[in-house]
Design a protein around this motif. Structure first.
Motif, PDB file in Angstrom:
ATOM      1  N   ALA A 164      12.772 -79.010 -29.934  1.00  0.00           N
ATOM      2  CA  ALA A 164      13.229 -80.056 -29.024  1.00  0.00           C
ATOM      3  C   ALA A 164      12.096 -80.710 -28.240  1.00  0.00           C
ATOM      4  O   ALA A 164      12.337 -81.634 -27.465  1.00  0.00           O
ATOM      5  CB  ALA A 164      14.265 -79.480 -28.060  1.00  0.00           C
ATOM      6  N   SER A 198      11.023 -83.993 -31.571  1.00  0.00           N
ATOM      7  CA  SER A 198      12.434 -84.371 -31.574  1.00  0.00           C
ATOM      8  C   SER A 198      12.671 -85.795 -32.082  1.00  0.00           C
ATOM      9  O   SER A 198      13.809 -86.175 -32.320  1.00  0.00           O
ATOM     10  CB  SER A 198      13.038 -84.206 -30.183  1.00  0.00           C
ATOM     11  OG  SER A 198      12.428 -85.093 -29.274  1.00  0.00           O
ATOM     12  N   LYS A 199      11.618 -86.570 -32.258  1.00  0.00           N
ATOM     13  CA  LYS A 199      11.777 -87.928 -32.795  1.00  0.00           C
ATOM     14  C   LYS A 199      11.937 -87.917 -34.311  1.00  0.00           C
ATOM     15  O   LYS A 199      12.421 -88.884 -34.889  1.00  0.00           O
ATOM     16  CB  LYS A 199      10.579 -88.787 -32.387  1.00  0.00           C
ATOM     17  CG  LYS A 199      10.523 -89.009 -30.895  1.00  0.00           C
ATOM     18  CD  LYS A 199       9.312 -89.796 -30.479  1.00  0.00           C
ATOM     19  CE  LYS A 199       9.309 -89.907 -28.969  1.00  0.00           C
ATOM     20  NZ  LYS A 199       8.112 -90.511 -28.451  1.00  0.00           N
ATOM     21  N   PRO A 241      13.730 -87.330 -37.611  1.00  0.00           N
ATOM     22  CA  PRO A 241      15.137 -87.142 -37.956  1.00  0.00           C
ATOM     23  C   PRO A 241      15.420 -85.814 -38.667  1.00  0.00           C
ATOM     24  O   PRO A 241      16.498 -85.239 -38.511  1.00  0.00           O
ATOM     25  CB  PRO A 241      15.478 -88.321 -38.855  1.00  0.00           C
ATOM     26  CG  PRO A 241      14.235 -89.095 -39.057  1.00  0.00           C
ATOM     27  CD  PRO A 241      13.157 -88.514 -38.205  1.00  0.00           C
ATOM     28  N   ARG A 294      15.703 -83.225 -35.925  1.00  0.00           N
ATOM     29  CA  ARG A 294      16.989 -83.384 -35.221  1.00  0.00           C
ATOM     30  C   ARG A 294      18.128 -82.820 -36.061  1.00  0.00           C
ATOM     31  O   ARG A 294      19.029 -82.163 -35.553  1.00  0.00           O
ATOM     32  CB  ARG A 294      17.237 -84.851 -34.880  1.00  0.00           C
ATOM     33  CG  ARG A 294      16.401 -85.336 -33.701  1.00  0.00           C
ATOM     34  CD  ARG A 294      16.933 -86.626 -33.107  1.00  0.00           C
ATOM     35  NE  ARG A 294      17.230 -87.661 -34.068  1.00  0.00           N
ATOM     36  CZ  ARG A 294      16.417 -88.652 -34.407  1.00  0.00           C
ATOM     37  NH1 ARG A 294      15.237 -88.755 -33.848  1.00  0.00           N
ATOM     38  NH2 ARG A 294      16.783 -89.555 -35.282  1.00  0.00           N
ATOM     39  N   GLU A 295      18.087 -83.061 -37.367  1.00  0.00           N
ATOM     40  CA  GLU A 295      19.129 -82.541 -38.259  1.00  0.00           C
ATOM     41  C   GLU A 295      19.095 -81.006 -38.296  1.00  0.00           C
ATOM     42  O   GLU A 295      20.142 -80.354 -38.249  1.00  0.00           O
ATOM     43  CB  GLU A 295      18.956 -83.109 -39.666  1.00  0.00           C
ATOM     44  CG  GLU A 295      20.036 -82.647 -40.625  1.00  0.00           C
ATOM     45  CD  GLU A 295      19.858 -83.211 -42.025  1.00  0.00           C
ATOM     46  OE1 GLU A 295      20.621 -82.792 -42.904  1.00  0.00           O
ATOM     47  OE2 GLU A 295      18.969 -84.059 -42.246  1.00  0.00           O
ATOM     48  N   GLN A 352      20.580 -79.660 -35.114  1.00  0.00           N
ATOM     49  CA  GLN A 352      22.034 -79.787 -35.137  1.00  0.00           C
ATOM     50  C   GLN A 352      22.666 -78.724 -36.036  1.00  0.00           C
ATOM     51  O   GLN A 352      23.711 -78.172 -35.705  1.00  0.00           O
ATOM     52  CB  GLN A 352      22.453 -81.184 -35.590  1.00  0.00           C
ATOM     53  CG  GLN A 352      23.939 -81.428 -35.493  1.00  0.00           C
ATOM     54  CD  GLN A 352      24.484 -81.206 -34.097  1.00  0.00           C
ATOM     55  OE1 GLN A 352      23.928 -81.659 -33.119  1.00  0.00           O
ATOM     56  NE2 GLN A 352      25.580 -80.482 -34.003  1.00  0.00           N
TER      57      GLN A 352
END
Length: 98
Positions: free
Chosen positions: A13, A18-19, A21, A24-25, A28
């Protein structure tokens, strides 16, 4: 185990990472898996509670009593911190899992 996952999420994070993708995936996916673990934990807790209540009923208890016990169970692992794996141990706001 969960402390290690939390630490990994903190690293992922970070602002620079965190930029991305893909990062981020991945974050998640980890969060979704942890939430699933909490739901399973709560459902097991609910089933154990129901079984204990069933054991106290007389054999002649009507079906409506059993239905009432089942209907009283709730999925509140996100609401009750003591029933939530990682949510109960968060000490900061860097990674919001729930």
């Amino acid at each position: 185990m969960l402390e290690g996952i939390t630490e990994a999420l903190q690293i992922l994070a970070e602002r620079n990472l965190s930029k991305d993708p893909t990062i981020r995936e991945a974050v998640q996916m980890i969060v979704t898996a942890l939430q699933g673990q909490d739901r399973i934990e709560q459902r097991c807790h609910n089933m154990a509670l129901a079984v204990r209540q069933f054991a106290l009923l007389p054999h002649s208890a009507p079906d409506s009593v059993y239905d009432e016990i089942w209907s009283s169970l709730t999925l509140d692992e996100l609401r009750v911190p003591s029933l939530s794996g990682i949510a109960a141990h968060q000490s900061h706001g860097d990674v919001d899992l729930f």
